[in-house]
Design an enzyme around this catalytic site. Sequence first.
Site, mmCIF file in Angstrom:
data_model
loop_
_atom_site.group_PDB
_atom_site.id
_atom_site.type_symbol
_atom_site.label_atom_id
_atom_site.label_comp_id
_atom_site.label_asym_id
_atom_site.label_seq_id
_atom_site.Cartn_x
_atom_site.Cartn_y
_atom_site.Cartn_z
ATOM 1 N N ASP A 306 0.814 -1.225 0.000
ATOM 2 C CA ASP A 306 0.000 0.000 0.000
ATOM 3 C C ASP A 306 0.844 1.270 0.000
ATOM 4 O OD1 ASP A 306 -2.259 -1.582 0.108
ATOM 5 O OD2 ASP A 306 -2.386 -1.518 2.273
ATOM 6 N N ASP A 530 -8.214 -6.062 9.609
ATOM 7 C CA ASP A 530 -7.739 -4.974 8.751
ATOM 8 C C ASP A 530 -7.814 -3.625 9.451
ATOM 9 O OD1 ASP A 530 -7.277 -6.548 6.414
ATOM 10 O OD2 ASP A 530 -9.424 -6.598 6.054
#
Length: 591
Positions: A306, A530
């Site tokens: 990411d 998450d």
Amino acid sequence: MSMRKRLSGHGRALALSGAGVLVAAGLVAIPVTAAQAATQCSVDYTTNDWAGGFTANVTIRNLGDAVSSWNLGFTFPNSSQRVQQGWSAKWSQTGQNVTATNESYNGSIGSGGSVSIGFNGAWSGSNPKPTSFTLNGVTCNGSTPTTPPTTPPTTPPPTTPPPTTPPPTSPPGEKVDNPYLNAKGYVNPEWKAKAESVAGGNRVSNNPTAVWIDRIAAINGTPDSSSNGAMGVRAHLDEALKQGAKYIQFVVYNLPGRDCAALASNGELGPNDLPRYKAEYIDPIAAIQGDAKYASLRIINIIEIDSLPNLVTNTSGQPGGTAMCDTVKANGAYVNGVGYALSKLGALGNVYNYIDAAHHGWIGWDSNFGPTADQLKAAAVASGSTVNNVHGFIVNTANYSALREPYVKITDNVNGTSVRQSKWIDWNFYTDELSFAQAFRTKLVSVGFNSNIGMLIDTSRNGWGGTARPTGPGALTSVDTYVNGGRVDRRIHAGNWCNQSGAGLGERPKAAPESGIDAYVWVKPPGESDGSSKEIPNNEGKGFDRMCDPTYTGNARNGNSMSGALPDAPISGAWFSAQFAQLMQNAYPAL
């Protein structure tokens, strides 16, 4: 999207309990009398507890004469307490009596030296700590546990401070083409124990998963953390040797201004902390991985998920662009940080670097596809690195995109209208991760990466099985009914990424499953959150992102759709048993 340890012999922290996870640390520090002469010792015993299980980290400090071998003994206070799996020692238990004997590589402890060992255990009723220990038959006795500090140390000091650069004895040798092929993967005992704490978890608990190094403290271990474990990098490498594993996977994940377009996985380093990233994070990791002791292991590093794709899609002028992404693009923190990591780690003869390359639902459009490949190339040659330090790339890390869409092909059309015009596909050129990964590999080679690079696909949570899985194409009424009726990815929107409802375990880890693909991997350990469903105060740098809130109605990056997130989730990386149960229920292939 974040995660994952060992308190040093100097540590005296008693960790705080957190929501859903009790972290208890006990210390038994035991001076001995002059009559016990040659053998004198102190023992630190810390535990990270959860319902029915725990991870114990034990540090033995030799306060007497040097020893060439050792045997540690203690007795569990509770008859239900059991050692299930240990590392860095030969563990045995008879009744409530536990013995740990040195391995061949850690038998010698000099005067004033220490050794760290550990195990995963089980308990019922209560999990009290042993109150007395013996070393080589001599009792260490006389003290009581210390009072814990109000706040655990941010970075527990290592027993032996690592050098800032890899030792000159870094293992030489040529890298193999595919480090996963014909090789046994390392099973993280901390994840295994958590998986087996959920009914049916033993069906998948022996699969290799990656170890996440998501902050500086995780290098040495963080028993006080709800999202990391007591085992540090060295402890995992030692355990891999003990298991006879051929490869071990780490996620290197701590860039300055990390994950600039999200909040749940923001990290500890600010956007201008590149010097700290190099000196306090990458250099110590390289020093440990470069120890010649681990030359027989194929050490696989997943580099900074990411990160680089955000510089293409989430800066000014893009839907949902952020000021943080603008900052780290302007100051070069991501490009130079990744380049430095590649250069330092890639110099080691048994290390394999795979850079994160997003997923098809992120960069599958022409406007993102080519520019992202160029951005990855720029990082690969920054800070003294070259493309030779890149063994490959990984897609779908910690995401949910389907491996294959058997009933929706990008070339399909309905009554003359291309499926690319459907709301779900939204003009993307790809419908699944396999086709995207293979095409992106070709693009990466075309911009200058080596022709033998391999791709990894994270299949830990993209199975989408269960009763909701389609068995054929959707109705031909329109492109939307056709796509929505036939797609196996059941998310509300392909931009949804947090604790997705209905997801299932995907393909089990497998080497060389398709052309150009080095392996299907479980880099995101299934069952690790998450991000939290609501704001949860913590000292681990984990923020709250509304995309993890099941009531959130969305933003520009997910088409202003509902988040699709599960409720009652803990902070990123913490164990989320309800999610793990769902992943097993909806596994595809089924368990």
